[in-house]
Design a protein around this motif. Sequence first.
Motif: not given
Length: 348
Positions: A103-126
Amino acid sequence: MMSMRAARWYDKKDIRVEDVEVPTPGKNEVKIKVDFCGICGSDLHEYADGPIFIPGEEPHPVSGVKAPLTMGHEFAGEVVEVGEGVTSHKVGDKVTIEPIIAEGGLVGKYNLSPNVNFVGLAKDGGFAEYTVVDAEQAHILPDGIDTEQGALAEPAAVALYAVRQSKLRAGDTAAVFGTGPIGLLVIESLKAAGATDIYAVELSEERRQRAKSLGAIPVNPEEVGDVVEFINEQTDGGVHVSFEVTGVPVVLEQALDAVQNDGQCVVVSIWEEKAEFHPNQLVINEKSMIGTIGYRHTFPQVLRLMEQGYFKKEDYITSNISVEDIVEKGFERLMDSKSEVKIMVSPN
């Protein structure tokens, strides 16, 4: 409709290479022609036991995507199209992708976002000929860093972030439990941070030799017997910081016991089951334990270290395969073999 080949996760042990539509970048997005995409340990977990990170039933709250989806999050390539509003990139830029979805993109402590996930695991990837990402996720590669090297930036960021979050100081000693790709990258990150003696605890002979070639002291648990006793003897009471990179419950206790009084254990693994330790292991010796997830604000430092010769692709990439062979020569081979470190998939 323009189509392309992509490796898509449907269910555990069910990854299909099939034709899908070539994506188009939306506002603030860039379209990437994928040159190289590494197979990660978390990809392997999804293949063997998923869904773990992959949204199987409900769409992910940030990306709006659920399975089936195209896997692959360790990738680099070339910008071939930019969406509306993108001024930071141009067609022809060589980039590596920071695949965190937050949520909110890559700002602040974004890896601790409540719904953190990854391209290729929660969106089409590489694992596809082309993919689309937010422009802020595409880090432009420095001159002299090619896209094959750039595809190692994501796992290197995991390792470097773990070391940067630890309390290790230049001149300290360390132990790394598990020397798969992340463990090996932790060893190099420790070198960059100024660690002196680095003990690499690993059962696999091939992986121990790789750790040794990167400057670590290899430790074979079957040979030394009691790993903790051995490290404590060698270091006069334990290392300053240990890194647990196996996800094996018994190893967590070893990693904690192998640090000196007032030392620290850093847990880097993603776990499939619970692990136990007695709180007095922390309390009586004033030890500490922290966990790290992914990375934040670390890709620029990784790329600078790569310019200085750290994380060389020759030390990590053991096979290069086509996307058509991703199941047999990729996932299945990694399940069976300890001699592979990083298998790179070349969709194009």
